[in-house]
Design a protein around this motif. Structure first.
Motif: not given
Length: 348
Positions: A34-38, A40-45, A80-81, A86-87
């Protein structure tokens, strides 16, 4: 066997380019926490298509790149970076989806060195048990646990009934504080009390070149080997305390868990302190001949001589360092392979 593998983003064009240059095995990588998706992608993904069908998703991007690779007949590891942050629920879903779309293995990435040996053992064992797919361990050393976590994670995977693969680097060189060190991992699997009798390592793994490889990597990268580096550091077999020195001299097993000879150490090294003739970018034929005569290499004719000279010049330009004896010998013995290695742009 040694397999050349490529690393790609979960982008179809990356996969296509990897296939064009002849790679048969690749790893495709994308962040899953969740940390990296939020961050790094800043809401785009989003992570899962169910979260927002109108946006690209981590799972969707992974499927698209994976299917492109499998369509080309590649074997594929799916990374899975930031697995360790990751939960479990999403990590299992991500891995299961990858397996269903043809993934050959899953790489559990402890990208920040966040895991400890106890948590990674349990998490990887649970993941492997649920998905039943080979697990690749990729651990960083931010808190000094890279090797321990790699071993513990692999043990968890094996106990869950799947194969395990450990990512290592020579001398532990890697991002920030590095990755799991190759020699340390091998020695842990062969010499540690709980693992030495389990035969977890391919019997063909040979440590006799460890010393030379470690020194060469240090030279090539310009990164000194720490004095206390496992197996290959300057102090790895040094004894000063009176009790230790006395014990080691009586019986090496008193204070040495493994033999320095097994790592290719112990031979005297000759250091030239007088005149030194080298060959490289600006080298001429006389200096070149002198260097190779000392290496006891003879060429069959002038054509071969000048071919190797040109390769040696190019290699020196390529590395921007004086060529080592091993490099010079390789160029002379395997000129065609050397030529391919020194090709900057692969033929497509």
């Amino acid at each position: 066997p040694i397999i050349l593998s490529g690393w790609c983003r979960t982008v179809k064009d990356d996969v296509k380019k990897a296939r064009q240059i002849g790679l048969k095995h690749i790893n495709i990588s994308i962040s899953t926490s969740g940390q990296m998706v939020k961050g790094k992608f800043e809401g785009r993904v989003v992570r899962d298509p169910k979260e927002n069908p109108s946006k690209p998703s981590i799972i969707g991007m992974m499927i698209e790149a994976l299917e492109e690779a499998k369509k080309g007949g590649m074997t594929v590891g799916v990374n899975a970076e930031d697995s360790s942050r990751t939960d479990d629920e999403f990590l299992i879903k991500f891995a299961q989806t990858a397996k269903e779309h043809g993934a050959d293995r899953i790489r559990y990435c402890d990208t920040l060195g966040y895991d400890d040996p106890f948590t990674i053992y349990q998490r990887v064992k649970n993941l492997a048990k649920e998905v039943q797919i080979p697990i690749e361990l990729h651990c960083h050393n931010d808190i000094g646990l890279g090797v321990a976590c790699s071993i513990a994670g692999a043990k968890g995977a094996i106990e869950a009934g799947v194969d395990a693969y450990i990512n290592t680097t020579i001398n532990g060189i890697g991002e920030r504080t590095g990755n799991a060190d190759l020699v340390s991992v091998i020695l842990a699997l062969r010499k540690s009390s709980g693992l030495k009798d389990l035969n977890l390592l391919d019997e063909r793994v040979n440590l006799s070149k460890a010393w030379r490889i470690a020194k060469y990597a240090s030279y090539a990268f310009g990164v000194p080997i720490p004095i206390n580096q496992v197996g290959v550091g300057g102090n790895a077999f040094a004894h000063e305390s009176g009790i230790h020195a006395d014990g080691a001299l009586k019986d090496r097993r008193n204070y040495e868990l493994y033999d320095f000879e097994d790592l290719g150490r112990g031979e005297p090294e000759i250091v030239e302190t007088g005149r030194k003739i080298t060959t490289g970018e600006y080298g001429g034929i006389k200096g070149f001949r002198d260097v190779y005569e000392k290496l006891e290499i003879e060429f069959k004719d002038e054509k071969e001589t000048y071919t190797v000279l040109e390769l040696a010049r190019y290699a020196n330009v390529h590395t921007q360092k004086p060529l080592t004896n091993d490099e010079l010998l390789f160029i002379a013995r395997y000129p065609e392979q050397a030529k391919k290695i020194l090709t900057v742009a692969p033929a497509i």
